[in-house]
Design a protein around this motif. Structure first.
Motif, PDB file in Angstrom:
ATOM      1  N   GLU A 169      39.176  10.930  65.341  1.00 35.30           N
ATOM      2  CA  GLU A 169      39.356  10.582  66.748  1.00 35.30           C
ATOM      3  C   GLU A 169      40.536  11.284  67.415  1.00 35.30           C
ATOM      4  O   GLU A 169      40.416  11.742  68.540  1.00 35.30           O
ATOM      5  N   ASN A 170      41.656  11.313  66.777  1.00 38.02           N
ATOM      6  CA  ASN A 170      42.866  11.864  67.389  1.00 38.02           C
ATOM      7  C   ASN A 170      43.392  13.026  66.558  1.00 38.02           C
ATOM      8  O   ASN A 170      44.468  12.938  65.976  1.00 38.02           O
ATOM      9  N   VAL A 171      42.645  14.097  66.520  1.00 38.00           N
ATOM     10  CA  VAL A 171      43.022  15.254  65.707  1.00 38.00           C
ATOM     11  C   VAL A 171      44.290  15.882  66.291  1.00 38.00           C
ATOM     12  O   VAL A 171      44.284  16.322  67.441  1.00 38.00           O
ATOM     13  N   PRO A 172      45.365  15.936  65.500  1.00 38.04           N
ATOM     14  CA  PRO A 172      46.602  16.524  65.998  1.00 38.04           C
ATOM     15  C   PRO A 172      46.588  18.055  65.854  1.00 38.04           C
ATOM     16  O   PRO A 172      47.312  18.639  65.046  1.00 38.04           O
ATOM     17  N   ALA A 173      45.774  18.701  66.654  1.00 40.96           N
ATOM     18  CA  ALA A 173      45.553  20.147  66.533  1.00 40.96           C
ATOM     19  C   ALA A 173      46.853  20.937  66.593  1.00 40.96           C
ATOM     20  O   ALA A 173      47.070  21.838  65.787  1.00 40.96           O
ATOM     21  N   LYS A 174      47.712  20.598  67.535  1.00 41.29           N
ATOM     22  CA  LYS A 174      48.975  21.327  67.682  1.00 41.29           C
ATOM     23  C   LYS A 174      49.805  21.220  66.406  1.00 41.29           C
ATOM     24  O   LYS A 174      50.343  22.228  65.926  1.00 41.29           O
ATOM     25  N   GLU A 175      49.897  20.031  65.833  1.00 43.69           N
ATOM     26  CA  GLU A 175      50.665  19.826  64.598  1.00 43.69           C
ATOM     27  C   GLU A 175      50.057  20.600  63.431  1.00 43.69           C
ATOM     28  O   GLU A 175      50.778  21.238  62.654  1.00 43.69           O
ATOM     29  N   ILE A 176      48.747  20.577  63.322  1.00 43.72           N
ATOM     30  CA  ILE A 176      48.070  21.303  62.236  1.00 43.72           C
ATOM     31  C   ILE A 176      48.351  22.800  62.357  1.00 43.72           C
ATOM     32  O   ILE A 176      48.692  23.464  61.378  1.00 43.72           O
ATOM     33  N   ILE A 177      48.207  23.334  63.556  1.00 45.72           N
ATOM     34  CA  ILE A 177      48.440  24.766  63.771  1.00 45.72           C
ATOM     35  C   ILE A 177      49.889  25.130  63.474  1.00 45.72           C
ATOM     36  O   ILE A 177      50.154  26.141  62.818  1.00 45.72           O
ATOM     37  N   GLU A 178      50.827  24.301  63.917  1.00 48.51           N
ATOM     38  CA  GLU A 178      52.244  24.558  63.617  1.00 48.51           C
ATOM     39  C   GLU A 178      52.494  24.551  62.110  1.00 48.51           C
ATOM     40  O   GLU A 178      53.224  25.400  61.591  1.00 48.51           O
ATOM     41  N   ASP A 179      51.881  23.588  61.411  1.00 48.98           N
ATOM     42  CA  ASP A 179      52.037  23.526  59.951  1.00 48.98           C
ATOM     43  C   ASP A 179      51.424  24.755  59.279  1.00 48.98           C
ATOM     44  O   ASP A 179      51.991  25.299  58.330  1.00 48.98           O
ATOM     45  N   MET A 180      50.290  25.215  59.791  1.00 42.97           N
ATOM     46  CA  MET A 180      49.662  26.420  59.247  1.00 42.97           C
ATOM     47  C   MET A 180      50.530  27.644  59.514  1.00 42.97           C
ATOM     48  O   MET A 180      50.668  28.509  58.644  1.00 42.97           O
ATOM     49  N   GLN A 181      51.100  27.714  60.703  1.00 40.79           N
ATOM     50  CA  GLN A 181      51.967  28.850  61.038  1.00 40.79           C
ATOM     51  C   GLN A 181      53.193  28.889  60.120  1.00 40.79           C
ATOM     52  O   GLN A 181      53.617  29.966  59.707  1.00 40.79           O
ATOM     53  N   GLN A 182      53.745  27.738  59.787  1.00 42.30           N
ATOM     54  CA  GLN A 182      54.890  27.697  58.880  1.00 42.30           C
ATOM     55  C   GLN A 182      54.522  28.231  57.494  1.00 42.30           C
ATOM     56  O   GLN A 182      55.349  28.849  56.825  1.00 42.30           O
TER      57      GLN A 182
END
Length: 185
Positions: A169-182
């Motif tokens: 329901e509330n996919v934290p896309a921004k957080e996931i992408i930031e974690d992937m970028q790290q």
């Protein structure tokens, strides 16, 4: 009644996720193209993992749509070195052909990044999900459905689960992408 199961399952998933996970164990399964994919094949590449099945009447369609939308955002962020791995929780029914057909119904930006996996028993995937992702997989005794978690997991280049996110329901896309970028810095 379905919402009560969803709430109970979500609470259980949060509890299990708090327990953490180590490195994903070795596996070698068949993907929706009929090709083998092993943990070794994923080494050196971060990947997103989830659990779905093609006959799902509840959470899987929105989860798959959410993963496709997340992939669109990942691509827009400039990330290109990643994979998406979805383990079928109904491997008896989910053949490569059926999984390929299932995936064709979603707006997938780059299908080459995806691997919908099957080729194991129901007992094996239940144990695999619990041991590696602290996630529940259980047949519903009252239907042909499978009860399973609704998380997306981020796995690093060495195969360690480093993130557990809501995939329903509330996919934290921004957080996931930031974690992937790290992971790729």
């Amino acid at each position: 009644m379905k919402w009560k199961w969803a709430v109970l399952l979500s609470a259980l998933m949060l509890f299990l996720a708090a327990c953490g996970a180590d490195t994903v164990e070795e596996f070698n399964y068949t993907d929706h193209r009929g090709e083998q994919l092993s943990k070794e094949d994923l080494e050196g590449t971060p990947w997103l993992a989830t659990f779905v099945f093609t006959n799902c009447e509840t959470v899987c369609p929105p989860m798959t749509f959410n993963m496709a939308d997340l992939q669109k955002r990942i691509e827009a962020s400039g990330l290109s070195d990643y994979k998406i791995v979805a383990f079928s929780v109904d491997p008896k029914e989910d053949t490569p052909e059926k999984m390929r057909e299932y995936l064709s119904h979603y707006p997938i930006p780059d299908e080459n990044k995806w691997h919908l996996l099957t080729g194991y028993s129901q007992e094996e995937i239940a144990e695999f999900a619990t041991e590696n992702f602290k996630s529940l997989v259980k047949n519903d005794p009252n239907s042909d459905q499978v009860i399973h978690g609704t998380s997306f997991y981020l796995v690093d280049q060495q195969g360690k689960v480093i993130g557990n996110y809501d995939g329903f329901e509330n996919v934290p896309a921004k957080e996931i992408i930031e974690d992937m970028q790290q992971l790729t810095q």
